[in-house]
Motif scaffolding. Sequence first.
Motif, PDB file in Angstrom:
ATOM      1  N   LEU A  60       0.716  -1.115  -0.189  1.00 38.71           N
ATOM      2  CA  LEU A  60       0.023   0.070   0.050  1.00 38.71           C
ATOM      3  C   LEU A  60       0.946   1.155  -0.061  1.00 38.71           C
ATOM      4  O   LEU A  60       0.420   2.267  -0.601  1.00 38.71           O
ATOM      5  N   VAL A  61       2.044   1.139   0.574  1.00 34.50           N
ATOM      6  CA  VAL A  61       3.023   2.426   0.793  1.00 34.50           C
ATOM      7  C   VAL A  61       4.363   2.097   0.309  1.00 34.50           C
ATOM      8  O   VAL A  61       4.679   1.357   0.372  1.00 34.50           O
ATOM      9  N   LYS A  62       4.966   2.920  -0.332  1.00 34.03           N
ATOM     10  CA  LYS A  62       6.109   2.991  -0.827  1.00 34.03           C
ATOM     11  C   LYS A  62       6.913   3.965   0.047  1.00 34.03           C
ATOM     12  O   LYS A  62       6.392   5.102   0.259  1.00 34.03           O
ATOM     13  N   SER A  63       8.335   3.889   0.104  1.00 30.70           N
ATOM     14  CA  SER A  63       8.920   5.084   0.819  1.00 30.70           C
ATOM     15  C   SER A  63      10.507   5.181   0.334  1.00 30.70           C
ATOM     16  O   SER A  63      10.921   4.138  -0.565  1.00 30.70           O
ATOM     17  N   GLU A  64      10.766   6.474   0.228  1.00 25.54           N
ATOM     18  CA  GLU A  64      12.143   6.577  -0.360  1.00 25.54           C
ATOM     19  C   GLU A  64      12.773   7.424   0.924  1.00 25.54           C
ATOM     20  O   GLU A  64      12.376   8.436   1.427  1.00 25.54           O
ATOM     21  N   LYS A  65      14.259   6.959   1.093  1.00 28.19           N
ATOM     22  CA  LYS A  65      15.145   7.864   1.995  1.00 28.19           C
ATOM     23  C   LYS A  65      16.129   8.857   1.181  1.00 28.19           C
ATOM     24  O   LYS A  65      16.537   8.272   0.310  1.00 28.19           O
ATOM     25  N   VAL A  66      15.925  10.077   1.487  1.00 27.68           N
ATOM     26  CA  VAL A  66      16.588  11.069   0.828  1.00 27.68           C
ATOM     27  C   VAL A  66      17.392  11.878   2.110  1.00 27.68           C
ATOM     28  O   VAL A  66      16.938  12.408   2.911  1.00 27.68           O
ATOM     29  N   GLY A  67      18.689  11.537   2.311  1.00 25.49           N
ATOM     30  CA  GLY A  67      19.463  12.077   3.501  1.00 25.49           C
ATOM     31  C   GLY A  67      18.884  11.815   4.640  1.00 25.49           C
ATOM     32  O   GLY A  67      18.916  10.248   4.854  1.00 25.49           O
ATOM     33  N   ARG A  68      18.408  12.365   5.705  1.00 29.82           N
ATOM     34  CA  ARG A  68      17.648  11.842   6.785  1.00 29.82           C
ATOM     35  C   ARG A  68      16.274  11.696   6.849  1.00 29.82           C
ATOM     36  O   ARG A  68      15.787  11.190   7.642  1.00 29.82           O
ATOM     37  N   VAL A  69      15.656  12.180   5.744  1.00 30.49           N
ATOM     38  CA  VAL A  69      14.058  12.097   5.626  1.00 30.49           C
ATOM     39  C   VAL A  69      13.670  11.085   4.843  1.00 30.49           C
ATOM     40  O   VAL A  69      14.099  10.786   3.782  1.00 30.49           O
ATOM     41  N   ARG A  70      12.901  10.119   5.487  1.00 31.33           N
ATOM     42  CA  ARG A  70      12.097   9.049   4.537  1.00 31.33           C
ATOM     43  C   ARG A  70      10.743   9.515   4.378  1.00 31.33           C
ATOM     44  O   ARG A  70       9.839  10.029   5.177  1.00 31.33           O
ATOM     45  N   THR A  71      10.460   9.662   3.108  1.00 35.71           N
ATOM     46  CA  THR A  71       9.219  10.089   2.197  1.00 35.71           C
ATOM     47  C   THR A  71       8.251   8.904   2.083  1.00 35.71           C
ATOM     48  O   THR A  71       9.051   8.219   1.289  1.00 35.71           O
ATOM     49  N   CYS A  72       7.011   9.088   2.315  1.00 39.22           N
ATOM     50  CA  CYS A  72       6.104   7.927   2.130  1.00 39.22           C
ATOM     51  C   CYS A  72       5.075   8.399   1.074  1.00 39.22           C
ATOM     52  O   CYS A  72       4.709   9.368   1.255  1.00 39.22           O
ATOM     53  N   ARG A  73       4.690   7.375   0.333  1.00 40.57           N
ATOM     54  CA  ARG A  73       3.641   7.809  -0.727  1.00 40.57           C
ATOM     55  C   ARG A  73       2.730   6.561  -0.784  1.00 40.57           C
ATOM     56  O   ARG A  73       3.109   5.605  -0.642  1.00 40.57           O
ATOM     57  N   ILE A  74       1.562   6.702  -1.201  1.00 39.46           N
ATOM     58  CA  ILE A  74       0.350   5.632  -1.285  1.00 39.46           C
ATOM     59  C   ILE A  74       0.588   5.023  -2.541  1.00 39.46           C
ATOM     60  O   ILE A  74       1.184   5.735  -3.700  1.00 39.46           O
ATOM     61  N   GLU A  75       0.305   3.817  -2.829  1.00 40.55           N
ATOM     62  CA  GLU A  75       0.532   2.976  -4.169  1.00 40.55           C
ATOM     63  C   GLU A  75      -0.863   2.808  -4.445  1.00 40.55           C
ATOM     64  O   GLU A  75      -1.570   1.816  -3.943  1.00 40.55           O
ATOM     65  N   PRO A  76      -1.362   3.551  -5.335  1.00 37.98           N
ATOM     66  CA  PRO A  76      -2.753   3.470  -5.979  1.00 37.98           C
ATOM     67  C   PRO A  76      -3.369   2.126  -6.431  1.00 37.98           C
ATOM     68  O   PRO A  76      -4.337   1.757  -6.174  1.00 37.98           O
ATOM     69  N   LYS A  77      -2.390   1.728  -7.109  1.00 45.24           N
ATOM     70  CA  LYS A  77      -2.647   0.299  -7.827  1.00 45.24           C
ATOM     71  C   LYS A  77      -3.292  -0.718  -6.566  1.00 45.24           C
ATOM     72  O   LYS A  77      -4.228  -1.656  -7.011  1.00 45.24           O
ATOM     73  N   VAL A  78      -2.313  -0.789  -5.623  1.00 50.32           N
ATOM     74  CA  VAL A  78      -2.737  -1.868  -4.650  1.00 50.32           C
ATOM     75  C   VAL A  78      -4.059  -1.504  -3.949  1.00 50.32           C
ATOM     76  O   VAL A  78      -5.048  -2.475  -3.670  1.00 50.32           O
ATOM     77  N   LEU A  79      -4.339  -0.088  -3.789  1.00 52.94           N
ATOM     78  CA  LEU A  79      -5.368   0.224  -3.186  1.00 52.94           C
ATOM     79  C   LEU A  79      -6.704  -0.144  -3.940  1.00 52.94           C
ATOM     80  O   LEU A  79      -7.879  -0.485  -3.423  1.00 52.94           O
TER      81      LEU A  79
END
Length: 120
Positions: A60-79
């Motif tokens: 449902l969620v994918k995340s990406e870490k850039v530096g010290r910040v992990r940003t999450c986003r929804i994965e619409p296909k799964v929803l």
Amino acid sequence: MLNQRGDLDKVFHALADPSRRTMVERLGRGPASVSELAKPLAMSLPAVVQHLAVLEASGLVKSEKVGRVRTCRIEPKVLNMAEQWITQRKATWESRLDRLGDFLAETAPETESEEKRTDT
């Protein structure tokens, strides 16, 4: 193709928790950092990270870490996959209830108002 039944089990398991649903709702408005997702929740940051791990494992969620910040986003296909499953069940039950209503209408005894009309 993905194992749809197993994938759906993971999605519904992930959505079974109110805190995870809160995170998914927030991500529906756009990407967010882990700390942004944690703000409205009454739990520690490590607990939020554990919940995010469940959401990521479900897809449902994918995340990406850039530096010290992990940003999450929804994965619409799964929803959307979960939504389609629910929509199919809903259509099946609506059809069955419509048929039951038709059957009951056809086999129902005369109503009280129809009986009074024939007595007068």
